[in-house]
Write a protein that holds these residues in place. Structure first.
Motif, PDB file in Angstrom:
ATOM      1  N   GLU A   1      15.867  44.531 -58.726  1.00  0.00           N
ATOM      2  CA  GLU A   1      15.181  43.763 -59.754  1.00  0.00           C
ATOM      3  C   GLU A   1      14.475  44.694 -60.732  1.00  0.00           C
ATOM      4  O   GLU A   1      13.914  45.720 -60.339  1.00  0.00           O
ATOM      5  CB  GLU A   1      14.181  42.801 -59.131  1.00  0.00           C
ATOM      6  CG  GLU A   1      14.841  41.720 -58.285  1.00  0.00           C
ATOM      7  CD  GLU A   1      13.824  40.754 -57.721  1.00  0.00           C
ATOM      8  OE1 GLU A   1      14.149  39.571 -57.587  1.00  0.00           O
ATOM      9  OE2 GLU A   1      12.701  41.199 -57.402  1.00  0.00           O
ATOM     10  N   GLU A   2      14.533  44.321 -61.988  1.00  0.00           N
ATOM     11  CA  GLU A   2      13.842  45.085 -63.015  1.00  0.00           C
ATOM     12  C   GLU A   2      12.466  44.475 -63.255  1.00  0.00           C
ATOM     13  O   GLU A   2      12.263  43.281 -63.061  1.00  0.00           O
ATOM     14  CB  GLU A   2      14.665  45.072 -64.306  1.00  0.00           C
ATOM     15  CG  GLU A   2      16.046  45.715 -64.137  1.00  0.00           C
ATOM     16  CD  GLU A   2      16.892  45.571 -65.388  1.00  0.00           C
ATOM     17  OE1 GLU A   2      16.501  44.790 -66.282  1.00  0.00           O
ATOM     18  OE2 GLU A   2      17.943  46.237 -65.471  1.00  0.00           O
TER      19      GLU A   2
ATOM     20  N   ARG B   1      13.511  40.378 -63.000  1.00  0.00           N
ATOM     21  CA  ARG B   1      14.841  40.183 -63.559  1.00  0.00           C
ATOM     22  C   ARG B   1      15.858  40.974 -62.760  1.00  0.00           C
ATOM     23  O   ARG B   1      15.634  42.132 -62.422  1.00  0.00           O
ATOM     24  CB  ARG B   1      14.857  40.633 -65.023  1.00  0.00           C
ATOM     25  CG  ARG B   1      16.209  40.481 -65.713  1.00  0.00           C
ATOM     26  CD  ARG B   1      16.144  40.991 -67.140  1.00  0.00           C
ATOM     27  NE  ARG B   1      17.427  40.871 -67.808  1.00  0.00           N
ATOM     28  CZ  ARG B   1      18.413  41.756 -67.689  1.00  0.00           C
ATOM     29  NH1 ARG B   1      18.239  42.843 -66.937  1.00  0.00           N
ATOM     30  NH2 ARG B   1      19.550  41.577 -68.328  1.00  0.00           N
TER      31      ARG B   1
ATOM     32  N   GLN C   1      29.147  38.280 -59.564  1.00  0.00           N
ATOM     33  CA  GLN C   1      30.193  37.474 -60.190  1.00  0.00           C
ATOM     34  C   GLN C   1      31.584  37.906 -59.745  1.00  0.00           C
ATOM     35  O   GLN C   1      32.483  37.069 -59.596  1.00  0.00           O
ATOM     36  CB  GLN C   1      30.077  37.560 -61.716  1.00  0.00           C
ATOM     37  CG  GLN C   1      28.855  36.840 -62.274  1.00  0.00           C
ATOM     38  CD  GLN C   1      28.667  37.061 -63.764  1.00  0.00           C
ATOM     39  OE1 GLN C   1      29.071  38.098 -64.304  1.00  0.00           O
ATOM     40  NE2 GLN C   1      28.059  36.109 -64.441  1.00  0.00           N
TER      41      GLN C   1
ATOM     42  N   ILE D   1      24.335  41.562 -61.342  1.00  0.00           N
ATOM     43  CA  ILE D   1      24.883  40.253 -61.714  1.00  0.00           C
ATOM     44  C   ILE D   1      26.403  40.338 -61.810  1.00  0.00           C
ATOM     45  O   ILE D   1      27.133  39.464 -61.319  1.00  0.00           O
ATOM     46  CB  ILE D   1      24.287  39.771 -63.048  1.00  0.00           C
ATOM     47  CG1 ILE D   1      22.789  39.486 -62.885  1.00  0.00           C
ATOM     48  CG2 ILE D   1      25.001  38.504 -63.535  1.00  0.00           C
ATOM     49  CD1 ILE D   1      22.092  39.109 -64.174  1.00  0.00           C
ATOM     50  N   SER D   2      26.894  41.410 -62.404  1.00  0.00           N
ATOM     51  CA  SER D   2      28.347  41.596 -62.523  1.00  0.00           C
ATOM     52  C   SER D   2      29.001  41.715 -61.152  1.00  0.00           C
ATOM     53  O   SER D   2      30.094  41.160 -60.924  1.00  0.00           O
ATOM     54  CB  SER D   2      28.653  42.841 -63.357  1.00  0.00           C
ATOM     55  OG  SER D   2      28.178  42.695 -64.677  1.00  0.00           O
TER      56      SER D   2
ATOM     57  N   SER E   1      19.155  43.087 -62.365  1.00  0.00           N
ATOM     58  CA  SER E   1      19.849  44.000 -63.283  1.00  0.00           C
ATOM     59  C   SER E   1      21.257  43.496 -63.592  1.00  0.00           C
ATOM     60  O   SER E   1      21.895  42.818 -62.782  1.00  0.00           O
ATOM     61  CB  SER E   1      19.921  45.404 -62.683  1.00  0.00           C
ATOM     62  OG  SER E   1      20.606  45.379 -61.449  1.00  0.00           O
ATOM     63  N   ASP E   2      21.759  43.878 -64.776  1.00  0.00           N
ATOM     64  CA  ASP E   2      23.059  43.391 -65.239  1.00  0.00           C
ATOM     65  C   ASP E   2      24.202  43.827 -64.332  1.00  0.00           C
ATOM     66  O   ASP E   2      25.139  43.056 -64.100  1.00  0.00           O
ATOM     67  CB  ASP E   2      23.323  43.881 -66.669  1.00  0.00           C
ATOM     68  CG  ASP E   2      22.411  43.214 -67.689  1.00  0.00           C
ATOM     69  OD1 ASP E   2      21.903  42.124 -67.383  1.00  0.00           O
ATOM     70  OD2 ASP E   2      22.201  43.784 -68.780  1.00  0.00           O
ATOM     71  N   HIS E   3      24.135  45.046 -63.804  1.00  0.00           N
ATOM     72  CA  HIS E   3      25.271  45.503 -62.983  1.00  0.00           C
ATOM     73  C   HIS E   3      25.312  44.766 -61.643  1.00  0.00           C
ATOM     74  O   HIS E   3      26.383  44.570 -61.066  1.00  0.00           O
ATOM     75  CB  HIS E   3      25.214  47.026 -62.787  1.00  0.00           C
ATOM     76  CG  HIS E   3      24.249  47.503 -61.751  1.00  0.00           C
ATOM     77  ND1 HIS E   3      22.908  47.700 -62.022  1.00  0.00           N
ATOM     78  CD2 HIS E   3      24.422  47.807 -60.431  1.00  0.00           C
ATOM     79  CE1 HIS E   3      22.297  48.127 -60.919  1.00  0.00           C
ATOM     80  NE2 HIS E   3      23.189  48.194 -59.948  1.00  0.00           N
TER      81      HIS E   3
ATOM     82  N   LYS F   1      31.194  33.458 -68.537  1.00  0.00           N
ATOM     83  CA  LYS F   1      30.248  34.534 -68.244  1.00  0.00           C
ATOM     84  C   LYS F   1      29.277  34.803 -69.395  1.00  0.00           C
ATOM     85  O   LYS F   1      28.143  35.212 -69.169  1.00  0.00           O
ATOM     86  CB  LYS F   1      31.016  35.827 -67.923  1.00  0.00           C
ATOM     87  CG  LYS F   1      31.702  35.812 -66.569  1.00  0.00           C
ATOM     88  CD  LYS F   1      32.415  37.126 -66.292  1.00  0.00           C
ATOM     89  CE  LYS F   1      33.079  37.117 -64.916  1.00  0.00           C
ATOM     90  NZ  LYS F   1      33.812  38.368 -64.632  1.00  0.00           N
ATOM     91  N   HIS F   2      29.707  34.563 -70.622  1.00  0.00           N
ATOM     92  CA  HIS F   2      28.906  34.977 -71.776  1.00  0.00           C
ATOM     93  C   HIS F   2      28.458  33.824 -72.677  1.00  0.00           C
ATOM     94  O   HIS F   2      27.643  34.052 -73.575  1.00  0.00           O
ATOM     95  CB  HIS F   2      29.697  35.990 -72.628  1.00  0.00           C
ATOM     96  CG  HIS F   2      30.108  37.208 -71.876  1.00  0.00           C
ATOM     97  ND1 HIS F   2      29.238  38.238 -71.575  1.00  0.00           N
ATOM     98  CD2 HIS F   2      31.310  37.566 -71.336  1.00  0.00           C
ATOM     99  CE1 HIS F   2      29.884  39.172 -70.900  1.00  0.00           C
ATOM    100  NE2 HIS F   2      31.142  38.789 -70.734  1.00  0.00           N
TER     101      HIS F   2
END
Length: 654
Positions: free
Chosen positions: A97-98, A2, A12, A8-9, A4-6, A552-553
Motif C-alpha cells: 500500500e502507498e 492506496r 487482475q 492491482i495489475s 500500488s498499480d503493479h 480495466k481503464h
C-alpha cells in the motif's frame, strides 16, 4: 491507503471470474459459459452467466454485470480497495500500500472501517481465550467440556470476553478506534448519562462471518448464573450485519455444501460446531432468528437441497413448518431428520461419535411430505377433524412448490401415505393454487396502483390516466440511432482487431475501416461517445483496444455498457455442426459485409435524426426565408436518406 498499480495489475492478471463466483454460487456449464440463478435477485430459472474467456459475469434478469472485482464489491458490499484486498488474499498476493493523502483517507467508507474494527475484536477475544488466565480457566475450559478440539475452536475463531465493564473499550481505544465507531459496530453500549461500556462481558464469543470470512458480528453465551442476564446475546444490526441475511457457519461450510450438494440447517452455534467436528461440515444455523428468504437465497447459491434437523419436540417442529414452506416456495428440495426426544444435533453427535452420527443422518432423512405426513397423522390420531386439517396442511405445503411436476409427484405420495384418492388431493391442491394466483394478482394490482400514485406525485402521470403511467413504466422510448451506435460498438469491441478487405479492397483493421468511414458521424449517447473516443485516441497510437482494455481503464458506466455489449444470452451448440452437419451462418464469415451494412444503417439513422431536428426548426421559423432554407435542406437530406435506404433495400416515405 492506496494499493500500488503493479499490485492491482497482478491481481487482475491472476483473478479468475469462474473461481471467484464459484465461492458464492454453484455454476453449471452450458456451451462456453457457466450459468446459475442470480445471487443478486430472486429467480427460479438461471439467467446469471459467467464467461471465463472474457473474464466477466452478466445477469440477464436484473442487469448486473462486471469483472471479478465488481462481483466482490457487489456480493460483499465492499469498496474497491477492500475488494482488491479480498482477491489478493484469495490468490496469495502480498498487498503493498502507498501512503494515502488526507483526502484518500476520508474515502474509506464506514463499512470498511467497521470491518477492520470487528476483526480487531475477533483477535482480542481470541487472544483472551488462549493466553489470558481468566480466558483459559473459564472460556477455554467451557469449550473443552463441550468436547471441542483445539482445531475446531480455531476453525470458528471462538473467543472469550473479560468480565469487565471496559476491557475491550480500552484495548480498542489504544488501537485508534473511537467509542462512536465501537457503538456503531455493536461492541459497546451507552448508558442514559452517555457513559459507554462493553456489550460483551464474561461470555464465550462466537464470531459471525460473512461468506467470504469477514467478521461482521458476534454471538455470546454467559457462563455465570445471572438472574437478569439472558443466556445468549447477539450483536445488534449494523451497516455490515443484518441478521436476516446471515447464516452462522456458512463461511466454514460453503465448500462442503457445494461438494455434498446438500445443506444441513440447524438452530444454534454449538449445533453447527459439534456437527462440523463430527465430520458433517455442510451445516449452518439461523442463529436464533426465524428463517428468512434472504437466508434461503444464501443457501441456494451453493445447493438446491436442504435438510432441516429437528429435536423431538412436536410443538417446536410445527412452529418451524413456516420455514419449510418458505424453502419449498423458493424451489428448493427439502428433507428432514428428527432426533430422539431430549436430543439435539450437538448432544447427539457427541453421544454417537462421528461415523455413527453420519449414518444416523443418512438413515433417518426423509422427504418433507413423508416427514410432515407422519408427524401430523401421529398428532391427529383417530380424530377425523384433525385428520382433515392435516390433509389441508400438507396439501398447502405441496401447493407452494413452483414446479408443477414435483407438485404432482408429491400429491401422489401424499395420497398413498394417507390412503386417499389422488384426485381428491389434486383437486384440493388446484383450489389452493387458484387462491394463491388470485392473491398474487391482487398484490400486482396494488403495486401498479402504488406506482401510478408515485408517478402522479412526481408529476410524471395523473391518476386520471393510469394507462399513461403503465406506458411510462413498461414502454420507454427507444432512439433508433442509439441502437445503431450500440451495435457499432459491439462490432468494434468484438472484431476491431480483425483484418478485412476495406476501402478499395485493401487489407485494413476493421476498427480502422469503420472509424474512417464514419469520421463525420457523432454518437448521441454520452457513454457510447466516450467509448468511441477511447477507440479513436488509441488508434492514433497504432493500438486497437478491446473489451478487456475498457474494463480495466474505463469509467463504471463504460464498463457496464461494454459488459452488456459483449455478453450473449444464447449461443449456438457445437452439436449443430459436429453432430448434425448443419451449417450456421456467422457474422465472422462476412465481417466486411456486416461492418459495411452497419455503417450504412448508422449513417441512415443519423440522417433521419438530423431530418427530425430540421423539421422541428420549421415549426419555429419566423420568416419565409428561414422556411425556404429549411425546406431546401430537408429535400437534400431526403435524397441522402433515400440513397442510403436504397443500399439497404429499405422503403422510405417522401
Amino acid at each position: 491507503m492506496r494499493i500500488s498499480d503493479h499490485i492491482i495489475s497482478e491481481i487482475q492478471s491472476r483473478m479468475d471470474i469462474q473461481e471467484v463466483v464459484s465461492d458464492y454460487v454453484s455454476l453449471k456449464k452450458k456451451g462456453q459459459n457457466f450459468w446459475a440463478c442470480c445471487p443478486f435477485h430472486d429467480e427460479k430459472s438461471p439467467s446469471f452467466s459467467v464467461a471465463p474467456n472474457k473474464g466477466i459475469y452478466k445477469c440477464f434478469g436484473c442487469g448486473k454485470g462486471g469483472d471479478a472485482i465488481s462481483f466482490i464489491m457487489d456480493i460483499e458490499g465492499l469498496g474497491y480497495v477492500e475488494a482488491l484486498k479480498h482477491l489478493a488474499n484469495k490468490y496469495g498476493i502480498e498487498v503493498e500500500e502507498e501512503e494515502a493523502t488526507p483526502d484518500q483517507i476520508k474515502e474509506f467508507n464506514e463499512k470498511e472501517s467497521l470491518l477492520i474494527l470487528l476483526d480487531h475484536a475477533r483477535g482480542y477475544y481470541k487472544q483472551l481465550l488462549w493466553e489470558d488466565d481468566e480466558g483459559q480457566a473459564i472460556g477455554l475450559s467451557y469449550f473443552k467440556e463441550r468436547g471441542f478440539s483445539d482445531e475446531t475452536i480455531k476453525a470458528f475463531d471462538l473467543g472469550y470476553s473479560h468480565d469487565k465493564w471496559d476491557g475491550f473499550m480500552k484495548y480498542a481505544s489504544k488501537n485508534g478506534f473511537t467509542e462512536e465507531m465501537m457503538e456503531k459496530a455493536g461492541l459497546v453500549l451507552a448508558k442514559e448519562d452517555g457513559k459507554k461500556y462493553d456489550r460483551f462481558r464474561g461470555r464465550v464469543m462466537f464470531p459471525i462471518h460473512n461468506p467470504s470470512g469477514k467478521v461482521i458480528g458476534f454471538g455470546a453465551r454467559i457462563l455465570k448464573k445471572a438472574d437478569n442476564q439472558p443466556k445468549y446475546i447477539n450483536s445488534p444490526e449494523s451497516p455490515v450485519y443484518y441478521k436476516s441475511n446471515v447464516l452462522f457457519g456458512m463461511f466454514q461450510a460453503k465448500q462442503a455444501i457445494r461438494n455434498e450438494d446438500n445443506c444441513y440447517l440447524v438452530e444454534g452455534y454449538t449445533d453447527v460446531i459439534s456437527m462440523h467436528q463430527a465430520g458433517v461440515k455442510n451445516v449452518v444455523a439461523s442463529s436464533g432468528t426465524s428463517l428468512t428468504r434472504e437466508h434461503i437465497k444464501l443457501m441456494s447459491r451453493f445447493t438446491q437441497n436442504v435438510t432441516t434437523l429437528f429435536d423431538g419436540d412436536v410443538a417446536g417442529i410445527k412452529a418451524s413448518m413456516r420455514g419449510i414452506d418458505m424453502l419449498l416456495e423458493e424451489g428448493l428440495n427439502v428433507r428432514a431428520v428428527v432426533f430422539p426426544e431430549g436430543e439435539d444435533p450437538d448432544s447427539y453427535s457427541q453421544q454417537l461419535g462421528a461415523s455413527a452420527f453420519k449414518a444416523f443422518l443418512e438413515k433417518n432423512s426423509e422427504d418433507f411430505i413423508a416427514f410432515k405426513t407422519h408427524l401430523y397423522l401421529k398428532d391427529a390420531g383417530s380424530d377425523p377433524i384433525k385428520k382433515a386439517g392435516t390433509i389441508r396442511e400438507i396439501v398447502g405445503s405441496i401447493a407452494k412448490i413452483p414446479d408443477a411436476i414435483k407438485r404432482l409427484v408429491f400429491a401422489r405420495e401424499c395420497s398413498q401415505l394417507m390412503d386417499m384418492d389422488e384426485a381428491v388431493i389434486v383437486a384440493e391442491m388446484n383450489k389452493m393454487l387458484i387462491e394463491q394466483g388470485q392473491q398474487q394478482q391482487k398484490e400486482r394490482e396494488r403495486q401498479q396502483t402504488r406506482q401510478r400514485l408515485d408517478l402522479d406525485n412526481s408529476g410524471s402521470a395523473t391518476e386520471s390516466s393510469p394507462d399513461a403511467a403503465i406506458s411510462t413504466l413498461e414502454k420507454p422510448e427507444v432512439d433508433p440511432k442509439m441502437i445503431q451506435e450500440r451495435e457499432s460498438l459491439r462490432l468494434l469491441l468484438n472484431y476491431g482487431q480483425f483484418v478485412i478487405k476495406g476501402t478499395e479492397e485493401v487489407d485494413q483493421l476493421l476498427a480502422d475501416y469503420f472509424l474512417h468511414e464514419t469520421d463525420e458521424v457523432h454518437f448521441s449517447h454520452p457513454v457510447y461517445a466516450q467509448i468511441l473516443d477511447m477507440f479513436k485516441n488509441k488508434l492514433v497510437d497504432g493500438d486497437v483496444i478491446d473489451a478487456d482494455y475498457v474494463l480495466k481503464h474505463g469509467t463504471e458506466p463504460m464498463k457496464k455498457e461494454v459488459i452488456d455489449l459483449i455478453t450473449e444470452r444464447h449461443e449456438v451448440s457445437h452439436h449443430w455442426t459436429e453432430k448434425f452437419d448443419i451449417k450456421v451462418n456467422s457474422e465472422r464469415n462476412d465481417l466486411k459485409g456486416a461492418t459495411y451494412a452497419n455503417i450504412v444503417r448508422l449513417k441512415l439513422r443519423t440522417v433521419r435524426a438530423v431530418i427530425k431536428e430540421n423539421l422541428d426548426k420549421l415549426k419555429t421559423a419566423e420568416t419565409e426565408a428561414e422556411q425556404v432554407e429549411i425546406m431546401e435542406h430537408h429535400e437534400a437530406l431526403k435524397k441522402v436518406e433515400m440513397g442510403l435506404a436504397g443500399i439497404l433495400g429499405v422503403v422510405t416515405v417522401g
